[in-house]
Write a protein that holds these residues in place. Structure first.
Motif, PDB file in Angstrom:
ATOM      1  N   ASP A   1       0.799  -1.231   0.000  1.00 35.22           N
ATOM      2  CA  ASP A   1       0.000   0.000   0.000  1.00 35.22           C
ATOM      3  C   ASP A   1       0.830   1.279   0.000  1.00 35.22           C
ATOM      4  OD1 ASP A   1      -2.387  -1.387  -0.161  1.00 35.22           O
ATOM      5  OD2 ASP A   1      -2.646  -1.470   2.009  1.00 35.22           O
ATOM      6  N   THR A   2       1.997   1.239  -0.621  1.00 35.43           N
ATOM      7  CA  THR A   2       2.800   2.437  -0.808  1.00 35.43           C
ATOM      8  C   THR A   2       2.977   2.678  -2.308  1.00 35.43           C
ATOM      9  OG1 THR A   2       4.922   1.257  -0.796  1.00 35.43           O
ATOM     10  CG2 THR A   2       4.075   2.047   1.341  1.00 35.43           C
ATOM     11  N   VAL A   3       3.347   3.890  -2.628  1.00 34.98           N
ATOM     12  CA  VAL A   3       3.662   4.233  -4.009  1.00 34.98           C
ATOM     13  C   VAL A   3       4.894   5.140  -3.971  1.00 34.98           C
ATOM     14  CG1 VAL A   3       2.091   6.218  -4.089  1.00 34.98           C
ATOM     15  CG2 VAL A   3       2.717   5.058  -6.203  1.00 34.98           C
ATOM     16  N   ALA A   4       5.829   4.891  -4.859  1.00 35.32           N
ATOM     17  CA  ALA A   4       7.053   5.697  -4.893  1.00 35.32           C
ATOM     18  C   ALA A   4       6.721   7.137  -5.235  1.00 35.32           C
ATOM     19  CB  ALA A   4       8.027   5.119  -5.917  1.00 35.32           C
ATOM     20  N   SER A   5       7.364   8.078  -4.557  1.00 31.61           N
ATOM     21  CA  SER A   5       7.156   9.491  -4.871  1.00 31.61           C
ATOM     22  C   SER A   5       7.988   9.911  -6.081  1.00 31.61           C
ATOM     23  CB  SER A   5       7.496  10.367  -3.666  1.00 31.61           C
ATOM     24  OG  SER A   5       8.840  10.160  -3.276  1.00 31.61           O
ATOM     25  N   ASP A   6       9.074   9.193  -6.355  1.00 31.09           N
ATOM     26  CA  ASP A   6       9.906   9.476  -7.522  1.00 31.09           C
ATOM     27  C   ASP A   6       9.227   8.911  -8.770  1.00 31.09           C
ATOM     28  OD1 ASP A   6      12.526  10.144  -8.869  1.00 31.09           O
ATOM     29  OD2 ASP A   6      12.410   7.981  -9.241  1.00 31.09           O
ATOM     30  N   PRO A   7       8.905   9.747  -9.754  1.00 33.34           N
ATOM     31  CA  PRO A   7       8.189   9.256 -10.932  1.00 33.34           C
ATOM     32  C   PRO A   7       8.878   8.091 -11.635  1.00 33.34           C
ATOM     33  CG  PRO A   7       8.151  11.638 -10.916  1.00 33.34           C
ATOM     34  CD  PRO A   7       9.087  11.208  -9.803  1.00 33.34           C
ATOM     35  N   GLU A   8      10.173   8.175 -11.844  1.00 36.82           N
ATOM     36  CA  GLU A   8      10.870   7.106 -12.554  1.00 36.82           C
ATOM     37  C   GLU A   8      10.776   5.783 -11.788  1.00 36.82           C
ATOM     38  OE1 GLU A   8      15.340   6.323 -14.187  1.00 36.82           O
ATOM     39  OE2 GLU A   8      14.489   8.336 -14.521  1.00 36.82           O
ATOM     40  N   GLU A   9      10.930   5.830 -10.478  1.00 37.52           N
ATOM     41  CA  GLU A   9      10.809   4.619  -9.659  1.00 37.52           C
ATOM     42  C   GLU A   9       9.382   4.062  -9.740  1.00 37.52           C
ATOM     43  OE1 GLU A   9      11.309   3.186  -5.003  1.00 37.52           O
ATOM     44  OE2 GLU A   9      11.980   5.186  -5.592  1.00 37.52           O
ATOM     45  N   GLN A  10       8.391   4.949  -9.696  1.00 39.34           N
ATOM     46  CA  GLN A  10       7.000   4.512  -9.786  1.00 39.34           C
ATOM     47  C   GLN A  10       6.725   3.861 -11.151  1.00 39.34           C
ATOM     48  OE1 GLN A  10       2.606   6.472  -9.817  1.00 39.34           O
ATOM     49  NE2 GLN A  10       4.051   7.412  -8.397  1.00 39.34           N
ATOM     50  N   PHE A  11       7.242   4.447 -12.217  1.00 35.98           N
ATOM     51  CA  PHE A  11       7.038   3.877 -13.544  1.00 35.98           C
ATOM     52  C   PHE A  11       7.710   2.510 -13.659  1.00 35.98           C
ATOM     53  CE2 PHE A  11       7.029   8.551 -15.105  1.00 35.98           C
ATOM     54  CZ  PHE A  11       5.757   8.741 -14.583  1.00 35.98           C
TER      55      PHE A  11
ATOM     56  N   GLU B   1      -0.432  14.602 -15.310  1.00 35.06           N
ATOM     57  CA  GLU B   1       0.646  15.478 -15.800  1.00 35.06           C
ATOM     58  C   GLU B   1       1.464  14.785 -16.902  1.00 35.06           C
ATOM     59  OE1 GLU B   1       1.959  18.521 -12.557  1.00 35.06           O
ATOM     60  OE2 GLU B   1       2.157  16.503 -11.691  1.00 35.06           O
ATOM     61  N   LEU B   2       0.768  14.375 -17.924  1.00 32.77           N
ATOM     62  CA  LEU B   2       1.365  13.631 -19.035  1.00 32.77           C
ATOM     63  C   LEU B   2       2.621  14.289 -19.587  1.00 32.77           C
ATOM     64  CD1 LEU B   2       1.305  11.474 -21.307  1.00 32.77           C
ATOM     65  CD2 LEU B   2      -0.330  12.928 -22.498  1.00 32.77           C
TER      66      LEU B   2
ATOM     67  N   LEU C   1       6.285  12.515 -19.216  1.00 35.73           N
ATOM     68  CA  LEU C   1       6.452  11.635 -20.372  1.00 35.73           C
ATOM     69  C   LEU C   1       7.907  11.242 -20.649  1.00 35.73           C
ATOM     70  CD1 LEU C   1       4.843  10.057 -22.444  1.00 35.73           C
ATOM     71  CD2 LEU C   1       5.094  12.009 -24.003  1.00 35.73           C
ATOM     72  N   PRO C   2       8.874  12.153 -20.582  1.00 35.67           N
ATOM     73  CA  PRO C   2      10.259  11.716 -20.840  1.00 35.67           C
ATOM     74  C   PRO C   2      10.725  10.604 -19.883  1.00 35.67           C
ATOM     75  CG  PRO C   2      10.114  14.097 -20.992  1.00 35.67           C
ATOM     76  CD  PRO C   2       8.794  13.615 -20.423  1.00 35.67           C
ATOM     77  N   ALA C   3      10.401  10.715 -18.609  1.00 38.50           N
ATOM     78  CA  ALA C   3      10.793   9.669 -17.649  1.00 38.50           C
ATOM     79  C   ALA C   3      10.040   8.374 -17.933  1.00 38.50           C
ATOM     80  CB  ALA C   3      10.538  10.131 -16.217  1.00 38.50           C
ATOM     81  N   PHE C   4       8.761   8.479 -18.296  1.00 42.35           N
ATOM     82  CA  PHE C   4       7.979   7.287 -18.606  1.00 42.35           C
ATOM     83  C   PHE C   4       8.562   6.566 -19.821  1.00 42.35           C
ATOM     84  CE2 PHE C   4       4.602   4.971 -20.716  1.00 42.35           C
ATOM     85  CZ  PHE C   4       4.097   4.212 -19.668  1.00 42.35           C
ATOM     86  N   VAL C   5       8.866   7.312 -20.868  1.00 41.59           N
ATOM     87  CA  VAL C   5       9.413   6.708 -22.088  1.00 41.59           C
ATOM     88  C   VAL C   5      10.754   6.045 -21.791  1.00 41.59           C
ATOM     89  CG1 VAL C   5      10.336   7.209 -24.395  1.00 41.59           C
ATOM     90  CG2 VAL C   5       8.136   8.175 -23.675  1.00 41.59           C
ATOM     91  N   LYS C   6      11.569   6.688 -20.986  1.00 41.10           N
ATOM     92  CA  LYS C   6      12.870   6.104 -20.622  1.00 41.10           C
ATOM     93  C   LYS C   6      12.676   4.736 -19.980  1.00 41.10           C
ATOM     94  CE  LYS C   6      16.765   6.668 -17.527  1.00 41.10           C
ATOM     95  NZ  LYS C   6      17.247   7.335 -16.327  1.00 41.10           N
TER      96      LYS C   6
ATOM     97  N   ALA D   1      -1.091   7.210 -25.312  1.00 38.88           N
ATOM     98  CA  ALA D   1      -0.851   7.849 -24.014  1.00 38.88           C
ATOM     99  C   ALA D   1      -1.924   8.915 -23.836  1.00 38.88           C
ATOM    100  CB  ALA D   1       0.537   8.470 -23.965  1.00 38.88           C
ATOM    101  N   ILE D   2      -2.642   8.846 -22.725  1.00 35.27           N
ATOM    102  CA  ILE D   2      -3.792   9.708 -22.490  1.00 35.27           C
ATOM    103  C   ILE D   2      -3.629  10.434 -21.157  1.00 35.27           C
ATOM    104  CG2 ILE D   2      -6.300   9.733 -22.152  1.00 35.27           C
ATOM    105  CD1 ILE D   2      -6.250   7.003 -23.769  1.00 35.27           C
TER     106      ILE D   2
END
Length: 127
Positions: A41-51, A81-82, A86-91, A106-107
């Protein structure tokens, strides 16, 4: 034929959420939207880690169905916040998904059920 499949960490989803993490129909396998929300029940605050968590969870559910990212034919991602992320997600996506690439949409969306979640990804795979 329709069969519910789930990686061990998602085995409670059919009962708790009344959904199939993976619905195997024989030729096609459908994965419900996967977020970076962890089994604890946690989620990473760092976007790249979450992705990366999202793609690891997709990988685990694909493996539970005897598949891999090489079998994915379509991917839809829903983003808070697409444009910002997006750059971190694509990576991260490119660490898991390779050519020939699946169809991908991507929506941008305004919210998810889980606070802190930045993305939800669903895929369709073919045997």
């Amino acid at each position: 034929m329709k069969r519910t499949v789930a990686a061990p960490e998602f085995a409670h989803y059919p009962e708790a959420w009344h959904l199939s993490p993976v619905l195997d129909t024989g030729d096609f396998v459908f994965l419900s939207g996967q977020t970076g929300w962890r089994p604890d029940d946690t989620v990473a605050s760092d976007p790249e880690e979450q992705f990366r968590d999202v793609f690891e969870f997709l990988k685990a559910n694909l493996a539970a169905a005897g598949l891999s990212f090489a079998d994915v034919v379509e991917m839809t991602s829903y983003h808070i916040e697409l444009k910002k992320h997006l750059p971190a997600f694509v990576k991260v996506k490119d660490e898991y998904v390779s050519a020939p690439y699946p169809a991908w949409s991507a929506i941008g969306v305004s919210e998810f059920i889980s606070d802190g979640t930045l993305v939800e990804v669903r895929v369709i795979a073919r045997r």
